[in-house]
Design an enzyme around this catalytic site. Sequence first.
Site, PDB file in Angstrom:
ATOM      1  N   HIS A  99       0.853  -1.218   0.187  1.00 38.99           N
ATOM      2  CA  HIS A  99      -0.046  -0.026   0.085  1.00 38.99           C
ATOM      3  C   HIS A  99       0.746   1.112  -0.036  1.00 38.99           C
ATOM      4  O   HIS A  99       0.234   2.586  -0.214  1.00 38.99           O
ATOM      5  CB  HIS A  99      -0.983  -0.071   1.145  1.00 38.99           C
ATOM      6  CG  HIS A  99      -2.305   0.574   0.873  1.00 38.99           C
ATOM      7  ND1 HIS A  99      -3.348   0.409   1.581  1.00 38.99           N
ATOM      8  CD2 HIS A  99      -2.572   1.360  -0.438  1.00 38.99           C
ATOM      9  CE1 HIS A  99      -4.392   0.966   0.962  1.00 38.99           C
ATOM     10  NE2 HIS A  99      -4.093   1.745  -0.073  1.00 38.99           N
ATOM     11  N   ASP A 121     -10.135  -0.327   3.639  1.00 40.78           N
ATOM     12  CA  ASP A 121      -8.836  -0.963   4.365  1.00 40.78           C
ATOM     13  C   ASP A 121      -9.312  -1.513   5.860  1.00 40.78           C
ATOM     14  O   ASP A 121     -10.140  -0.826   6.648  1.00 40.78           O
ATOM     15  CB  ASP A 121      -7.770   0.086   4.594  1.00 40.78           C
ATOM     16  CG  ASP A 121      -6.609  -0.654   4.560  1.00 40.78           C
ATOM     17  OD1 ASP A 121      -6.282  -1.603   5.003  1.00 40.78           O
ATOM     18  OD2 ASP A 121      -5.596  -0.056   4.306  1.00 40.78           O
ATOM     19  N   HIS A 123      -7.028  -1.386   7.682  1.00 45.94           N
ATOM     20  CA  HIS A 123      -6.079  -0.527   8.538  1.00 45.94           C
ATOM     21  C   HIS A 123      -6.467   1.009   8.383  1.00 45.94           C
ATOM     22  O   HIS A 123      -6.892   1.218   7.335  1.00 45.94           O
ATOM     23  CB  HIS A 123      -4.813  -1.045   8.385  1.00 45.94           C
ATOM     24  CG  HIS A 123      -4.425  -2.349   8.322  1.00 45.94           C
ATOM     25  ND1 HIS A 123      -4.329  -3.413   7.338  1.00 45.94           N
ATOM     26  CD2 HIS A 123      -4.096  -2.883   9.614  1.00 45.94           C
ATOM     27  CE1 HIS A 123      -4.104  -4.498   7.929  1.00 45.94           C
ATOM     28  NE2 HIS A 123      -4.003  -4.332   9.248  1.00 45.94           N
ATOM     29  N   ASP A 125      -3.637   3.138   7.944  1.00 44.88           N
ATOM     30  CA  ASP A 125      -2.507   3.294   7.242  1.00 44.88           C
ATOM     31  C   ASP A 125      -2.134   4.890   7.545  1.00 44.88           C
ATOM     32  O   ASP A 125      -1.984   5.586   6.845  1.00 44.88           O
ATOM     33  CB  ASP A 125      -2.451   3.291   5.642  1.00 44.88           C
ATOM     34  CG  ASP A 125      -2.436   1.756   5.439  1.00 44.88           C
ATOM     35  OD1 ASP A 125      -2.290   0.959   6.450  1.00 44.88           O
ATOM     36  OD2 ASP A 125      -2.841   1.202   4.484  1.00 44.88           O
ATOM     37  N   HIS A 138       3.845   1.049   4.417  1.00 41.36           N
ATOM     38  CA  HIS A 138       2.469   0.725   3.926  1.00 41.36           C
ATOM     39  C   HIS A 138       1.453   1.170   4.927  1.00 41.36           C
ATOM     40  O   HIS A 138       0.377   1.688   4.715  1.00 41.36           O
ATOM     41  CB  HIS A 138       2.380  -0.539   3.306  1.00 41.36           C
ATOM     42  CG  HIS A 138       2.223  -1.701   4.375  1.00 41.36           C
ATOM     43  ND1 HIS A 138       1.691  -2.878   4.002  1.00 41.36           N
ATOM     44  CD2 HIS A 138       2.804  -1.799   5.707  1.00 41.36           C
ATOM     45  CE1 HIS A 138       1.908  -3.757   5.002  1.00 41.36           C
ATOM     46  NE2 HIS A 138       2.455  -3.262   6.133  1.00 41.36           N
ATOM     47  N   ASP A 223      -7.350  -1.878  -0.579  1.00 41.03           N
ATOM     48  CA  ASP A 223      -6.463  -2.679   0.007  1.00 41.03           C
ATOM     49  C   ASP A 223      -7.272  -4.087   0.023  1.00 41.03           C
ATOM     50  O   ASP A 223      -8.341  -4.261   0.913  1.00 41.03           O
ATOM     51  CB  ASP A 223      -6.204  -2.373   1.314  1.00 41.03           C
ATOM     52  CG  ASP A 223      -5.059  -3.054   2.326  1.00 41.03           C
ATOM     53  OD1 ASP A 223      -5.111  -4.370   1.984  1.00 41.03           O
ATOM     54  OD2 ASP A 223      -4.202  -2.409   2.921  1.00 41.03           O
ATOM     55  N   ASP A 225      -6.858  -6.613   2.188  1.00 44.51           N
ATOM     56  CA  ASP A 225      -7.359  -6.894   3.427  1.00 44.51           C
ATOM     57  C   ASP A 225      -8.341  -6.407   4.203  1.00 44.51           C
ATOM     58  O   ASP A 225      -8.707  -6.713   5.143  1.00 44.51           O
ATOM     59  CB  ASP A 225      -5.907  -6.708   4.449  1.00 44.51           C
ATOM     60  CG  ASP A 225      -5.661  -5.396   4.704  1.00 44.51           C
ATOM     61  OD1 ASP A 225      -6.586  -4.610   4.957  1.00 44.51           O
ATOM     62  OD2 ASP A 225      -4.294  -5.186   5.100  1.00 44.51           O
ATOM     63  N   GLU A 268      -1.837  -4.948  -2.034  1.00 42.69           N
ATOM     64  CA  GLU A 268      -1.784  -5.932  -0.966  1.00 42.69           C
ATOM     65  C   GLU A 268      -2.055  -7.350  -1.320  1.00 42.69           C
ATOM     66  O   GLU A 268      -1.978  -7.999  -0.215  1.00 42.69           O
ATOM     67  CB  GLU A 268      -2.237  -5.410   0.264  1.00 42.69           C
ATOM     68  CG  GLU A 268      -1.951  -4.058   1.040  1.00 42.69           C
ATOM     69  CD  GLU A 268      -0.601  -4.386   1.637  1.00 42.69           C
ATOM     70  OE1 GLU A 268      -0.060  -5.542   1.870  1.00 42.69           O
ATOM     71  OE2 GLU A 268       0.104  -3.178   1.809  1.00 42.69           O
TER      72      GLU A 268
END
Length: 296
Positions: A99, A121, A123, A125, A138, A223, A225, A268
């Site tokens: 990322h 995402d 996350h 980030d 990332h 992303d 994930d 990712e």
Amino acid sequence: MNEPVRILGVPTDYGASRRGVDMGPSAIRYAELGAALRAMGLEPTDAGDLSVPRAEGRDPGRADAKYLPVVESVCTRLADRVRETLSAGGTPLVLGGDHSIAIGSLAGATHDADVGVLWFDAHGDFNTPTTTPSGNVHGMALAAALGRGEFGELDWARAPGLDPSRVALVGVRDLDAGEQAALRGSDVHAYTMSDIDDRGVTAVVADAVDAASGGDGVHVSLDLDWLEPTEAPGVGTPVRGGVTYREAHAALERVATDATVRSLELVEVNPILDDHNATGELAVELAASALGKRIL
Ligand SMILES: NC(=[NH2+])NCCC[C@H](N)C(=O)O
Ligand SMILES: [Mn+2]
Ligand SMILES: [Mn+2]
């Protein structure tokens, strides 16, 4: 959306600690991205991959922002490609890679344009070198594009004119303590998995699109994930409790109908960790939804 869609591969893993995500562009192409887009009546062009150093012995340099000079080199060149594609009237479709490449995509996308961001995402980030627990860039990409912390001094990282109040994070469920505090104090719109539990994914995405819209269009950063790891096993930092397959499609179909998609990136995808390229195939399907594919 502008045509043609232009595919730009960025085979890098320097922003992540799990090796192999540099093979993401191959995995996504192998999952027949081009054919999927042609089946929708698009005529994508493929600009190939950026060149990324492949040295076996690697020196991460500083521990709080590993491989930052390589990330800079990759992102600077990617930003140029994205900017050129947009000024030629095309839609960049960027294939990661980890990322960290979003720093380059956003620098290119915001050049002479008023752009909002939809960031799907697990996350945030949103770390900086000061708050990162891992040193992996990332986990800092969004903070970097917004010029937070020391990224404010780095011209290659800060996306010109990017307004935090036009950035929406969707589906977050794993924040480090420092980035949680930073997000709470920022104007970025963060929609968590709890919001999706309460209100449903389409209502949440509609709000996110509203927040990001109003300018020349949006950059969509996906992303993989973001999804539940059983759906998307080929990612380096999986987190339970992600969106389902159907929720992901519903979200990106909504993006296609309600937002002006100016640029898109898929990041990712790590084929070494994947199950028979399931995550690469999912990335292709979700890109098609985001670019306007409909069931009927
Ligand atoms: N793009 C990603 N997969 N980011 C994961 C970040 C994980 C963690 N928050 C970190 O800073 O290291
Ligand atoms: Mn993530
Ligand atoms: Mn991410």
